[in-house]
Write an enzyme that holds these catalytic residues in place. Sequence first.
Site, PDB file in Angstrom:
ATOM      1  N   ASN A   1      -3.588   1.137  -0.599  1.00 62.14           N
ATOM      2  CA  ASN A   1      -2.434   0.413  -1.229  1.00 62.14           C
ATOM      3  C   ASN A   1      -2.264  -0.352  -1.775  1.00 62.14           C
ATOM      4  OD1 ASN A   1      -1.794   2.597   0.784  1.00 62.14           O
ATOM      5  ND2 ASN A   1      -2.405   1.464   2.998  1.00 62.14           N
ATOM      6  N   ARG A   2      -2.997  -0.752  -2.624  1.00 61.05           N
ATOM      7  CA  ARG A   2      -3.453  -1.863  -3.766  1.00 61.05           C
ATOM      8  C   ARG A   2      -3.806  -2.824  -2.854  1.00 61.05           C
ATOM      9  NH1 ARG A   2      -4.338   2.287  -6.194  1.00 61.05           N
ATOM     10  NH2 ARG A   2      -3.806   2.970  -7.790  1.00 61.05           N
ATOM     11  N   MET A   3      -3.541  -3.135  -1.339  1.00 59.93           N
ATOM     12  CA  MET A   3      -4.055  -4.286  -1.500  1.00 59.93           C
ATOM     13  C   MET A   3      -5.749  -4.706  -1.452  1.00 59.93           C
ATOM     14  SD  MET A   3      -1.423  -5.910   0.308  1.00 59.93           S
ATOM     15  CE  MET A   3      -1.246  -6.248   1.520  1.00 59.93           C
TER      16      MET A   3
END
Length: 225
Positions: free
Chosen positions: A201-203
Amino acid sequence: MDKKQNEQAVGEDLSMERRSYEKYHLDEASVTDNPMDLFQGWYNIAHSSADIEEANAMTLCTISPEGTPRGRVVLLKRFTWEGFYFYTNYNSTKGKSIEAHHDVCLSFFWDALERQVIIEGVAEKTTPEASDGYFATRPRGSRLGAWASAQSSVVPSRDFLDAQLDSYEKKFEGKDVTRPPHCGMYLVRPRVIEFWQGRPNRMHDRLRFTLNKETFEWKLERLAP
Ligand SMILES: Cc1cc2nc3c(=O)[nH]c(=O)nc-3n(C[C@H](O)[C@H](O)[C@H](O)COP(=O)(O)O)c2cc1C
């Protein structure tokens, strides 16, 4: 092909190219006070990974005397607690840039591990003896190549370069190929080292170490992805 057709033929829409990074995570509990320990750990894994051909390939970014940034790949030849070593031609574009601006940036992208390391630091020439030591380990052909190529200069043709190599082969026939004085090693002493681990999640995880110039202690911070 006329100019208009050519313009239509070139180009790709890459907006749907994405992948989720899911293999590892990076947290504060798993690192020591010195980022070189983590670099050593990550480098060893990258180096032994069958999916990474040149773990020691890194992008070196410099700023020209006129202020123009430029990045190119060079090979990491060694690292110690002092920093990161690479070998090049001191008269090249990068050499002239480092002469004007000692601040440089090194970055590694280890695709198979979903990892990136970004190092900001100051580049300095190593001693001639250290450069000699490395040069002596290079194969004879690449030692001759160092003499034959005035790196970054404009040359008239491929034939010119081959003729240069031939002439140095003759010059050094039966002799040891010594290091050209304009080729040698740089040491990049890091002041910031950021470790980036891709996450879903691009985290992503980003841990940044910054060196305190007075105490020589490293400050650890987490950055938003
Ligand atoms: C995988 C790879 C490794 C390279 N290793 C080096 C190196 O260790 N030293 C070097 O001077 N150039 C190396 N090069 C070439 C540089 O990318 C660059 O073309 C050259 O240093 C001239 O750069 P400059 O004109 O910006 O100074 C390498 C290129 C690649 C693709």
